[in-house]
Design a protein around this motif. Structure first.
Motif, PDB file in Angstrom:
ATOM      1  N   VAL A 114      49.560  54.549  41.572  1.00  0.00           N
ATOM      2  CA  VAL A 114      48.098  54.491  41.711  1.00  0.00           C
ATOM      3  C   VAL A 114      47.512  53.434  40.775  1.00  0.00           C
ATOM      4  O   VAL A 114      46.578  52.715  41.140  1.00  0.00           O
ATOM      5  N   MET A 115      48.082  53.322  39.578  1.00  0.00           N
ATOM      6  CA  MET A 115      47.592  52.308  38.641  1.00  0.00           C
ATOM      7  C   MET A 115      47.818  50.904  39.190  1.00  0.00           C
ATOM      8  O   MET A 115      46.938  50.038  39.106  1.00  0.00           O
ATOM      9  N   ALA A 116      48.985  50.659  39.778  1.00  0.00           N
ATOM     10  CA  ALA A 116      49.265  49.353  40.371  1.00  0.00           C
ATOM     11  C   ALA A 116      48.336  49.065  41.541  1.00  0.00           C
ATOM     12  O   ALA A 116      47.843  47.938  41.698  1.00  0.00           O
ATOM     13  N   ALA A 117      48.076  50.090  42.354  1.00  0.00           N
ATOM     14  CA  ALA A 117      47.160  49.920  43.486  1.00  0.00           C
ATOM     15  C   ALA A 117      45.745  49.610  43.006  1.00  0.00           C
ATOM     16  O   ALA A 117      45.067  48.742  43.572  1.00  0.00           O
ATOM     17  N   CYS A 118      45.313  50.317  41.979  1.00  0.00           N
ATOM     18  CA  CYS A 118      43.970  50.055  41.420  1.00  0.00           C
ATOM     19  C   CYS A 118      43.871  48.638  40.871  1.00  0.00           C
ATOM     20  O   CYS A 118      42.857  47.963  41.068  1.00  0.00           O
ATOM     21  N   ALA A 119      44.916  48.192  40.193  1.00  0.00           N
ATOM     22  CA  ALA A 119      44.899  46.841  39.624  1.00  0.00           C
ATOM     23  C   ALA A 119      44.828  45.783  40.724  1.00  0.00           C
ATOM     24  O   ALA A 119      44.046  44.829  40.617  1.00  0.00           O
ATOM     25  N   ALA A 120      45.596  45.964  41.778  1.00  0.00           N
ATOM     26  CA  ALA A 120      45.586  44.986  42.878  1.00  0.00           C
ATOM     27  C   ALA A 120      44.226  44.950  43.565  1.00  0.00           C
ATOM     28  O   ALA A 120      43.673  43.868  43.827  1.00  0.00           O
ATOM     29  N   ALA A 121      43.680  46.117  43.866  1.00  0.00           N
ATOM     30  CA  ALA A 121      42.387  46.171  44.554  1.00  0.00           C
ATOM     31  C   ALA A 121      41.254  45.662  43.662  1.00  0.00           C
ATOM     32  O   ALA A 121      40.328  45.005  44.150  1.00  0.00           O
ATOM     33  N   THR A 122      41.342  45.946  42.382  1.00  0.00           N
ATOM     34  CA  THR A 122      40.302  45.469  41.461  1.00  0.00           C
ATOM     35  C   THR A 122      40.321  43.949  41.373  1.00  0.00           C
ATOM     36  O   THR A 122      39.263  43.302  41.369  1.00  0.00           O
ATOM     37  N   ALA A 123      41.501  43.361  41.306  1.00  0.00           N
ATOM     38  CA  ALA A 123      41.607  41.900  41.212  1.00  0.00           C
ATOM     39  C   ALA A 123      41.024  41.222  42.445  1.00  0.00           C
ATOM     40  O   ALA A 123      40.219  40.281  42.336  1.00  0.00           O
ATOM     41  N   ILE A 124      41.399  41.707  43.627  1.00  0.00           N
ATOM     42  CA  ILE A 124      40.882  41.099  44.856  1.00  0.00           C
ATOM     43  C   ILE A 124      39.397  41.419  45.027  1.00  0.00           C
ATOM     44  O   ILE A 124      38.624  40.578  45.497  1.00  0.00           O
ATOM     45  N   GLY A 125      39.006  42.620  44.646  1.00  0.00           N
ATOM     46  CA  GLY A 125      37.586  42.983  44.725  1.00  0.00           C
ATOM     47  C   GLY A 125      36.718  42.123  43.832  1.00  0.00           C
ATOM     48  O   GLY A 125      35.600  41.746  44.199  1.00  0.00           O
ATOM     49  N   TYR A 126      37.233  41.795  42.658  1.00  0.00           N
ATOM     50  CA  TYR A 126      36.494  40.931  41.744  1.00  0.00           C
ATOM     51  C   TYR A 126      36.298  39.542  42.352  1.00  0.00           C
ATOM     52  O   TYR A 126      35.203  38.972  42.287  1.00  0.00           O
ATOM     53  N   VAL A 127      37.353  39.016  42.935  1.00  0.00           N
ATOM     54  CA  VAL A 127      37.247  37.700  43.575  1.00  0.00           C
ATOM     55  C   VAL A 127      36.289  37.771  44.761  1.00  0.00           C
ATOM     56  O   VAL A 127      35.494  36.853  44.985  1.00  0.00           O
ATOM     57  N   GLY A 128      36.336  38.872  45.522  1.00  0.00           N
ATOM     58  CA  GLY A 128      35.427  39.027  46.651  1.00  0.00           C
ATOM     59  C   GLY A 128      33.975  39.127  46.221  1.00  0.00           C
ATOM     60  O   GLY A 128      33.079  38.630  46.893  1.00  0.00           O
ATOM     61  N   ARG A 129      33.733  39.762  45.093  1.00  0.00           N
ATOM     62  CA  ARG A 129      32.354  39.942  44.633  1.00  0.00           C
ATOM     63  C   ARG A 129      31.816  38.692  43.943  1.00  0.00           C
ATOM     64  O   ARG A 129      30.676  38.312  44.144  1.00  0.00           O
ATOM     65  N   TYR A 130      32.643  38.055  43.103  1.00  0.00           N
ATOM     66  CA  TYR A 130      32.147  36.939  42.292  1.00  0.00           C
ATOM     67  C   TYR A 130      32.729  35.584  42.668  1.00  0.00           C
ATOM     68  O   TYR A 130      32.231  34.556  42.197  1.00  0.00           O
ATOM     69  N   GLY A 131      33.780  35.563  43.460  1.00  0.00           N
ATOM     70  CA  GLY A 131      34.409  34.297  43.825  1.00  0.00           C
ATOM     71  C   GLY A 131      35.180  33.706  42.657  1.00  0.00           C
ATOM     72  O   GLY A 131      35.323  34.327  41.601  1.00  0.00           O
ATOM     73  N   ASN A 132      35.679  32.494  42.854  1.00  0.00           N
ATOM     74  CA  ASN A 132      36.380  31.771  41.806  1.00  0.00           C
ATOM     75  C   ASN A 132      36.123  30.292  42.025  1.00  0.00           C
ATOM     76  O   ASN A 132      36.715  29.662  42.909  1.00  0.00           O
ATOM     77  N   SER A 133      35.254  29.730  41.216  1.00  0.00           N
ATOM     78  CA  SER A 133      34.849  28.340  41.405  1.00  0.00           C
ATOM     79  C   SER A 133      35.986  27.358  41.119  1.00  0.00           C
ATOM     80  O   SER A 133      36.013  26.254  41.673  1.00  0.00           O
ATOM     81  N   HIS A 134      36.941  27.745  40.277  1.00  0.00           N
ATOM     82  CA  HIS A 134      38.048  26.851  39.940  1.00  0.00           C
ATOM     83  C   HIS A 134      39.003  26.640  41.121  1.00  0.00           C
ATOM     84  O   HIS A 134      39.612  25.586  41.245  1.00  0.00           O
ATOM     85  N   THR A 135      39.129  27.645  41.962  1.00  0.00           N
ATOM     86  CA  THR A 135      40.032  27.518  43.106  1.00  0.00           C
ATOM     87  C   THR A 135      39.286  27.303  44.415  1.00  0.00           C
ATOM     88  O   THR A 135      39.903  27.128  45.456  1.00  0.00           O
ATOM     89  N   GLY A 136      37.968  27.352  44.366  1.00  0.00           N
ATOM     90  CA  GLY A 136      37.171  27.128  45.560  1.00  0.00           C
ATOM     91  C   GLY A 136      36.977  28.368  46.418  1.00  0.00           C
ATOM     92  O   GLY A 136      36.564  28.267  47.570  1.00  0.00           O
ATOM     93  N   TRP A 137      37.266  29.559  45.882  1.00  0.00           N
ATOM     94  CA  TRP A 137      37.073  30.795  46.631  1.00  0.00           C
ATOM     95  C   TRP A 137      35.626  31.248  46.480  1.00  0.00           C
ATOM     96  O   TRP A 137      35.105  31.379  45.382  1.00  0.00           O
ATOM     97  N   MET A 138      34.991  31.460  47.613  1.00  0.00           N
ATOM     98  CA  MET A 138      33.587  31.872  47.594  1.00  0.00           C
ATOM     99  C   MET A 138      33.480  33.392  47.569  1.00  0.00           C
ATOM    100  O   MET A 138      34.342  34.087  48.104  1.00  0.00           O
TER     101      MET A 138
END
Length: 181
Positions: A114-138
């Motif tokens: 469950v901890m690994a699942a939470c970490a994976a979803a949190t990482a992708i969720g963060y990118v989905g919410r805030y994007g990543n300007s360094h890699t061009g992800w909106m």
């Protein structure tokens, strides 16, 4: 040698055993409910919007991290249901510490999953919410607010289940160290 033997509980008080069993049942039921709710929320999260005249979908299945998250929570739920029956059997016959060691290992593996699942979803969720300007992800949550809100609820429920599994791991570890005569 006498110091070691005095630390080991020979005959636990019946109230202590009942309290232990009540905690086991409560935390397992809470873990089952939260993992099932997290998986169900993730499985049913989808949204379609029209962006610049093009229909675009957002689904959990488009992300391998979200798929891992949903299935990991489902697996933890299923194994926790099985362990609930096992705890019921162990509690009735007053089993030895070895059986509780196996429950400790089970709880540890479920907590780690469950901890690994939470970490994976949190990482992708963060990118989905805030994007990543360094890699061009909106950020996509500006356009898919309903989808992002459901994913957030699912991740929060899964973090709650992680806490329940942490408590179960601690309780099972403590019980596995005790011997009964």
């Amino acid at each position: 040698m006498d110091g070691i033997e005095s630390k080991v509980m020979k005959n636990p008080h019946p109230k202590t055993h009942k309290l232990f069993m009540a905690a086991q049942f409560s935390f397992r039921i809470l873990a089952i409910v939260t993992t099932l709710a997290a998986a169900w929320t993730m499985f049913t999260s989808k949204q379609s919007v029209v962006v610049y005249g093009i229909a675009v979908d957002a689904r959990y299945s488009y992300s391998s991290a979200f798929k891992f998250f949903a299935f990991a929570n489902l697996i933890a739920c299923i194994f926790s249901v099985l362990s609930l029956f096992l705890v019921f059997v162990l509690g009735r016959k007053g089993s030895d510490a070895t059986n509780f060691f196996y429950m400790f290992l089970h709880d540890l593996v479920m907590m780690t999953l469950v901890m690994a699942a939470c970490a994976a979803a949190t990482a992708i969720g963060y990118v989905g919410r805030y994007g990543n300007s360094h890699t061009g992800w909106m950020a996509i949550c500006d356009n898919f607010a309903k989808f992002c809100d459901r994913v957030t609820v699912s991740v929060v429920l899964s973090y709650l289940s992680f806490i329940f599994y942490l408590f179960l791991t601690i309780i099972s570890a403590s019980k596995s160290r005790q011997t009964q005569v």
